[in-house]
Design a protein around this motif. Sequence first.
Motif, mmCIF file in Angstrom:
data_model
loop_
_atom_site.group_PDB
_atom_site.id
_atom_site.type_symbol
_atom_site.label_atom_id
_atom_site.label_comp_id
_atom_site.label_asym_id
_atom_site.label_seq_id
_atom_site.Cartn_x
_atom_site.Cartn_y
_atom_site.Cartn_z
ATOM 1 N N THR A 34 -19.944 1.014 37.581
ATOM 2 C CA THR A 34 -19.064 0.932 36.561
ATOM 3 C C THR A 34 -17.752 0.696 37.255
ATOM 4 O OG1 THR A 34 -18.412 3.469 36.536
ATOM 5 C CG2 THR A 34 -20.115 2.710 35.047
ATOM 6 N N ASP A 36 -13.560 0.327 36.624
ATOM 7 C CA ASP A 36 -12.503 0.607 35.733
ATOM 8 C C ASP A 36 -11.460 -0.185 36.065
ATOM 9 O OD1 ASP A 36 -14.032 2.557 35.048
ATOM 10 O OD2 ASP A 36 -12.746 4.280 35.481
ATOM 11 N N THR A 58 -21.027 -2.080 34.037
ATOM 12 C CA THR A 58 -20.076 -1.805 32.998
ATOM 13 C C THR A 58 -18.758 -1.843 33.263
ATOM 14 O OG1 THR A 58 -21.781 -0.535 31.753
ATOM 15 C CG2 THR A 58 -19.657 -0.070 31.029
ATOM 16 N N ARG A 124 -14.394 5.486 28.558
ATOM 17 C CA ARG A 124 -14.097 6.330 29.746
ATOM 18 C C ARG A 124 -12.679 6.638 29.763
ATOM 19 N NH1 ARG A 124 -16.302 4.565 35.230
ATOM 20 N NH2 ARG A 124 -17.883 5.980 34.648
ATOM 21 N N TRP A 148 -18.837 10.087 35.180
ATOM 22 C CA TRP A 148 -19.612 9.723 36.274
ATOM 23 C C TRP A 148 -20.196 10.996 37.059
ATOM 24 C CZ3 TRP A 148 -14.407 9.433 35.660
ATOM 25 C CH2 TRP A 148 -13.451 10.085 36.394
ATOM 26 N N VAL A 175 -24.439 7.584 37.069
ATOM 27 C CA VAL A 175 -23.398 6.696 37.095
ATOM 28 C C VAL A 175 -22.275 6.926 37.912
ATOM 29 C CG1 VAL A 175 -21.493 5.861 35.402
ATOM 30 C CG2 VAL A 175 -23.685 6.472 34.519
#
Length: 217
Positions: A34, A36, A58, A124, A148, A175
Motif C-alpha cells: 500500500t 499512502d 493499493t 485508511r 497495516w 499488509v
Amino acid sequence: MHTRFLAAVVLAAASVVGSGQASAAACNGYVGLTFDDGPTTKTQSLLNALRQNGLRATMFNVGQAAAANPALVRAQVSAGMWVGNHSYTHPHLDQMARAQVDSEISRTQRAIAAAGGGTPKLFRPPYGGTNATVQSVATQYGLRQILWDVDSQDWNNASVDAIVQANGRLTNGQVILMHDGPANTLAAIPRIAQVLASRGLCAGMISPQTGRAVAPA
C-alpha cells in the motif's frame, strides 16, 4: 532463413508466456503493498516501477490531491492498481466531530470517483488514527478500514535497505504501509519484487470483506 527466424521468435515468445504462467502459479501467498498520500509528482514514476517489476498495489489517495490530479488517478487504475480513500485533507480524524469525519470521507469518495478511480471500497485513516466514530462513518459509506501489519518507516526517512527488509517480514495475507513520494521507496521497488519472489509471495489485492491480502480478482 526468414522462416526459421520467425519460428525462433514464436518459440521465444511462447517460452516467455509459459514462464509468466509458471511464476503466477508459484504464488504460495499474497501480500498487500500500500502507498499512502498520493497522487503526487512522483506517482507516475512509482507506477512505472511497480509495473516494470510485476507488482500491483493499493493506492490510498488523499481526496484533494485526487481532485487536483485526476489524470494521475486514471493512471493508477490503468497501471492495474487499486484505489482507496485516505481522507480529503489528511487530518487526525480521531480528533474530529462526526460531521467533519463524514465530510472528509464522503468528499474523497466523490473526488476519486469523479477522477476515474471508481468508488473506493477501502479506507485508511491518516496516521492510523481511528475510533468508533471514524469506523462507523467508514462503514456507512461501505468502506473497509485498512491499517497495516508492517510499517516500512519510509515516512521516517528509512533507508532503501530498511524498506526492503520491512517488506521481507511480510507473511501471507499481511499488509505493509508505504508512501507515494519518498525517493528511497521508489528505489526499493525492484528489490521488493525480488525479496517477495524469493519467498513465493505475490502482490495481491486487499479484500474488502476480510481486510487481508488475497489473489487479485
